[in-house]
Scaffold this motif. Structure first.
Motif, PDB file in Angstrom:
ATOM      1  N   LYS A  29       5.018  -4.850  -2.526  1.00 55.12           N
ATOM      2  CA  LYS A  29       3.681  -4.259  -2.413  1.00 55.12           C
ATOM      3  C   LYS A  29       3.622  -2.932  -3.166  1.00 55.12           C
ATOM      4  O   LYS A  29       4.629  -2.283  -3.407  1.00 55.12           O
ATOM      5  N   CYS A  30       2.412  -2.542  -3.493  1.00 57.60           N
ATOM      6  CA  CYS A  30       2.192  -1.337  -4.292  1.00 57.60           C
ATOM      7  C   CYS A  30       2.135  -0.110  -3.392  1.00 57.60           C
ATOM      8  O   CYS A  30       1.521  -0.147  -2.339  1.00 57.60           O
ATOM      9  N   PRO A  70      -1.187  -0.313  -0.519  1.00 60.78           N
ATOM     10  CA  PRO A  70      -0.240  -1.233   0.128  1.00 60.78           C
ATOM     11  C   PRO A  70      -0.791  -2.652   0.350  1.00 60.78           C
ATOM     12  O   PRO A  70      -0.050  -3.570   0.631  1.00 60.78           O
ATOM     13  N   GLU A  71      -2.122  -2.808   0.201  1.00 63.26           N
ATOM     14  CA  GLU A  71      -2.680  -4.150   0.347  1.00 63.26           C
ATOM     15  C   GLU A  71      -2.400  -4.981  -0.897  1.00 63.26           C
ATOM     16  O   GLU A  71      -2.387  -6.201  -0.853  1.00 63.26           O
ATOM     17  N   LYS A  72      -2.189  -4.296  -2.036  1.00 62.88           N
ATOM     18  CA  LYS A  72      -2.028  -4.996  -3.313  1.00 62.88           C
ATOM     19  C   LYS A  72      -0.574  -5.379  -3.540  1.00 62.88           C
ATOM     20  O   LYS A  72       0.338  -4.642  -3.174  1.00 62.88           O
ATOM     21  N   ASP A  73      -0.405  -6.517  -4.203  1.00 58.63           N
ATOM     22  CA  ASP A  73       0.938  -6.890  -4.622  1.00 58.63           C
ATOM     23  C   ASP A  73       1.369  -5.965  -5.748  1.00 58.63           C
ATOM     24  O   ASP A  73       0.560  -5.587  -6.589  1.00 58.63           O
ATOM     25  N   CYS A  74       2.655  -5.668  -5.828  1.00 63.73           N
ATOM     26  CA  CYS A  74       3.162  -4.892  -6.961  1.00 63.73           C
ATOM     27  C   CYS A  74       3.165  -5.824  -8.155  1.00 63.73           C
ATOM     28  O   CYS A  74       3.865  -6.841  -8.163  1.00 63.73           O
TER      29      CYS A  74
END
Lengths: 218, 138, 557
Positions: free
Chosen positions: A168-169, A173-177
């Protein structure tokens, strides 16, 4: 395709305040597919505007038409008869469509009913996500088909950054890295060597705005 | 002084042929009364009802609109009643945007033998619309 | 101005009863004034032959182009009226009905108001009639072979039934032998033969028939196409191959699983599952230590499962027969709701099997290699009972067969909350899937005992037969259709169709558009409602017809 979204009705009402006869034009390409400005949405908006003006005791006559593509001069020219009958045009096309109509009919005010958001694709029924920023210097060959300009919060070319956390980013934090996804994709294809190279800062002038592409006559 | 005529709402009920339309028939067969000013339009599935149909109903002078379909998980076309529910939700927003009370449209679920339920819903909506008064865009 | 509309309105006063409530002649007079209305007639009984003959004659004599019938509910006689007008030379879809009985005079005691509403209903139907469109019927050739997936009892029975109906059937089974759970069961109820005997008898029936092709060690990989013309890709011993079928029946059964989580302990040498017990009972070798007392526990992981209760009862009888000794069954609900199953319970009782009914799940403890059970006996007013046994047999939960999820997704057929196949409507279409031409039989979608599974298998076979009985099937063409000029190929309708009835086609060698498969379409109109380009028209529930019915708003109240 281009993904757009209808503006709030309040904003649209303000644009056409005072007009008694308008034309609402839909576009049969991108905005039909993302449910923002096709023939159906034109009908829904017309209905709402008629209801709104009736409620306020105003007169408003609305003509409707949907053409195949609003970003094409010949196709827009076909609207001539209807445009001549109205005081203003409300375009439900993307920004390119609005401007094409405005250019072909410079005497008539043309207003945008949509906000053009991004180039993207569907993720699920009724959900569209941005996947391309039209940056003019495509990097996808080096990232296994995953765009770090759009999907990495920091737009890194040599990611990941130190904040990547279990895929995660750290910024959202909701976004995938994106770089974790890129790593996995390149690993799956046996192309991790690509990631070991260093890529210099990108050419932000790759597209000098407004962009132009010229090709020879076919 | 002339007595004010009581307001009789003009209400359209879109009834799914698999459930609600038959429930309305059941109500009639059992002689369960409900208001005459509620008129039924038969549709093959609640999912056939378009946002546009309901907006046009208000344009033409409806005071209230009902969408009646099968109970959740009982839709013969699987997702028709759920789509209808989402559309009615969207309509509440579309109507609020033009200053029409979203309460004027509602969706209910029924089974074909629920004559009493049909009549109860019809009566309830009739009362609600009477309270709200005539549609502001009539 | 001649727009070609010559509407004929046929009023029925239902045996004279409705005329008592209102003046039908006045209604007739008003209707005759409306534009496009050519003819209005009043009948007492449009449901009777003589009135229908008169109606046909009127339609022909007056050159009526669209028919409006104001009578009882269309749910009763719509199809009959469609047949009548078709016989009179008018396309059967050019009919509009007004429900002035159930939804008017019967529901509204105030006659004046009811009459006003009836008038409104008839005018609504007339308005709709103006926009009716003809729908043609055509006969299309279909493939009349049927694929049955699963060689357990349900699959075998379906194949036999289909064969009796002269339909060529391919029966595929994942394992190397047919029989499914019958190879596992020790005994059967209420049939009085052993599982082996029943299976042998059924297999003999299969062998005797020329038109059943049995493929063991074969699995379904994928299906393309629609009803009448499915293309199934099957993986057999020699690799993959494709065969075409008109209909498909899933009879893939169920698996079982023990949940140590729910029970709170693991299996061991003296705590075993029903399946393990069945293996033990079937085995010809002597058991090392014959258990002197056996307890069965059911309804802990799933109190609604018929299958686990019946397994426990049958196996209790099996234990009594092989080992003798004490046998006790602890259960919450005794689910014997099938033919002959009450007798199964009585047989158990007569043979000395004890039954203890609980509300609160019993406490099960292992102490010094012994199993102790403490339970509150509901039938003894909650008295605490304590027992011990040598062998505890626990229930397994029924779980869907392993490939359900994959098949469900590739074939686009629905699964229910537990992962079993979902029937279209539990009450109305118990063996049909959401896709036309694909059916279910047996435990792959429901919790059934043997007799019910066999009945379902017949049902599914007959359903397939109903579709494929004729060489050619009559189908309505383009009742719901996509306008290829307006279609933007956004795939919205293809994704939204609950019956997988829309496919992608190329027109004029260049453009890709959506096209509705007439035979698979179930007419719900969901596609017409979602299309963002307004490219889909449902001819008997079109936008124009619906909007025409709304014309009266504000006028007739």
């Amino acid at each position: 395709m281009i993904v757009a979204e209808r503006k709030p009705l309040e904003d649209i009402k303000e644009m056409i305040a005072g007009y008694k006869k308008i034309l609402i034009v839909g576009c049969g390409t991108c905005v039909t597919i993302c449910w923002a400005g096709g023939e159906k949405e034109v009908a829904v908006l017309s209905s709402q505007l008629r209801l709104a003006s009736k409620k306020n005791g105003n007169e408003l006559e609305i003509l409707e038409d949907t053409i195949e593509r609003q970003c094409e001069k010949e196709l827009v020219e076909a609207l001539k008869d209807k445009v001549q009958q109205v005081e203003a045009v409300l375009s439900m096309g993307c920004g390119a469509g609005v401007q094409t109509i405005a250019e072909i009919f410079p005497d008539t005010p043309v207003y945008p009913a949509l906000n053009t958001k991004f180039v993207g694709m569907p993720e699920g029924e009724g959900i569209w996500v941005e996947t391309c920023r039209a940056c003019g210097d495509c990097f996808l060959d080096k990232t296994g088909g995953i765009c770090p300009i759009v999907r990495c919060a920091k737009g890194l070319l040599n990611g990941p950054c130190g904040g990547t956390n279990s895929g995660k980013c750290e910024v959202d934090p909701e976004k995938d890295c994106a770089w974790t996804l890129i790593y996995r994709r390149l690993e799956q294809q046996g192309r991790l060597d690509t990631m070991r190279k260093y890529y210099p800062p990108r050419n932000f002038q790759a597209v000098i705005r407004p962009g132009k592409v010229e090709t020879l006559q076919a | 002084m002339k007595a004010k005529e009581a307001f009789l709402p003009d209400i359209i009920a879109f009834c799914c042929a698999q459930s609600a339309y038959q429930a309305a028939d059941t109500a009639g067969s059992m002689r369960i009364p409900y208001p005459e000013n509620i008129r039924v339009i038969r549709v093959p599935c609640a999912g056939r009802v378009d946002v546009l149909h309901i907006l046009r109903a208000f344009e033409k002078g409806a005071d209230g609109v009902l969408v009646l379909g099968c109970h959740e998980e009982a839709c013969r076309h699987l997702s028709g009643n759920i789509r209808a529910k989402n559309r009615v939700q969207k309509l509440n927003t579309l109507l609020q945007e033009v200053g029409i009370d979203g309460e004027r449209v509602e969706i209910f679920t029924l089974a074909p033998n629920q004559g009493f339920r049909f009549a109860r819903i019809a009566n309830e909506i009739n009362e609600r619309i009477k309270e709200l008064g005539p549609s502001p865009v009539k | 101005m001649d727009n070609g509309l010559r509407l004929g309105v046929f009023l029925c006063d239902c045996g004279g009863t409705l005329s008592k409530a209102t003046d039908f002649l006045a209604i007739k007079a008003n209707l005759e004034k409306l534009p496009d209305v050519t003819y209005v007639s009043i009948s007492h009984d449009l449901c009777l032959e003589r009135a229908r003959e008169a109606m046909q004659k009127d339609i022909k004599d007056k050159g009526i182009s669209q028919v409006v019938v104001a009578a009882c509910s269309p749910e009763l006689h719509e199809n009959d009226f469609m047949n009548i007008i078709q016989a009179a030379g008018v396309n059967r879809y050019l009919l509009s009905m007004a429900n002035i009985r159930e939804q008017c005079f019967w529901a509204h005691p105030d006659k004046g108001k009811a009459a006003k509403k009836a008038m409104a209903q008839i005018v609504m139907a007339i308005n709709r009639a103006r926009f009716l469109e003809p729908v043609e019927q055509t006969k299309i050739s279909v493939n009349r072979d049927v694929l049955v997936i699963g060689g357990g009892m349900a699959g075998i029975e379906a194949a036999i039934e289909l064969s009796n109906l002269n339909l060529k059937t391919t029966l595929i089974e994942k394992e190397a032998i047919l029989g499914g759970k019958l190879n596992q069961f020790v005994n059967l109820y209420p049939v009085r033969v052993t599982p082996g005997e029943l299976l042998a008898a059924k297999l003999k029936q299969v062998d005797e028939r020329q038109n059943i092709d049995v493929l063991t060690s074969a699995e379904l990989i994928d299906v393309s196409g629609e009803v009448g013309n499915f293309s199934a890709r099957i993986k057999g011993g020699n690799g993959e191959f494709v065969r075409n079928f008109g209909a498909i029946i899933f009879a893939t059964g169920y698996n079982t699983q023990f949940s140590s989580q729910i029970y709170g302990f693991e299996l061991s040498n003296n705590i075993i599952t029903q399946s393990q017990l069945e293996e033990m009972l079937k085995s010809s070798s002597e058991v090392k230590e014959t258990p002197k007392s056996v307890c069965f526990v059911v309804d802990i992981s799933d109190e609604h499962s018929r299958v686990s209760t019946l397994s426990a009862l049958r196996n209790a009888l099996g234990v009594k027969e092989k080992f003798g000794g004490e046998v006790c069954v602890l259960c919450k609900n005794l689910k014997v709701d099938g033919a002959g199953l009450e007798r199964l319970y009585r047989d158990c009782r007569n043979k000395g099997v004890l039954f203890i009914k609980f509300d609160i799940p019993p406490k099960i403890l292992k102490q010094d290699g012994e199993i102790r059970i403490e339970v509150e006996d509901v039938l003894m007013s909650g008295e605490q009972v304590s027992l011990s046994c040598d062998l505890l047999v626990v229930e397994e939960t029924s779980i869907p067969p392993l490939d359900s999820k994959v098949l469900s997704s590739t074939l686009n057929i629905g699964l229910d909350a537990r992962g079993f196949y979902q029937e279209n409507n539990v009450h109305l279409y118990p063996v049909a899937s959401n896709r036309e031409g694909i059916f279910f039989a047996g435990n792959c979608h429901a919790d059934l005992d043997l007799m019910r599974a066999l009945t379902e298998a017949s049902n599914a076979a007959l359903s397939a037969y109903q579709l494929l009985a004729q060489e050619k099937i009559t189908v309505e063409t383009e009742k719901v259709m996509v306008d290829p000029d307006k279609c933007r190929f956004c795939l919205t309708c293809i994704r939204a169709c609950p019956h997988h009835a829309i496919q992608e086609v190329r027109v004029n060698h260049e453009k890709m558009v959506a096209q509705i498969v007439d035979l698979a379409c179930q007419g719900c109109g969901i596609c017409a409602a979602v299309c963002p380009a307004k490219a889909i028209k449902s001819k008997d529930w079109s936008d124009e017809q619906i909007l025409a019915e709304l014309e009266l708003l504000g006028e007739y109240v």
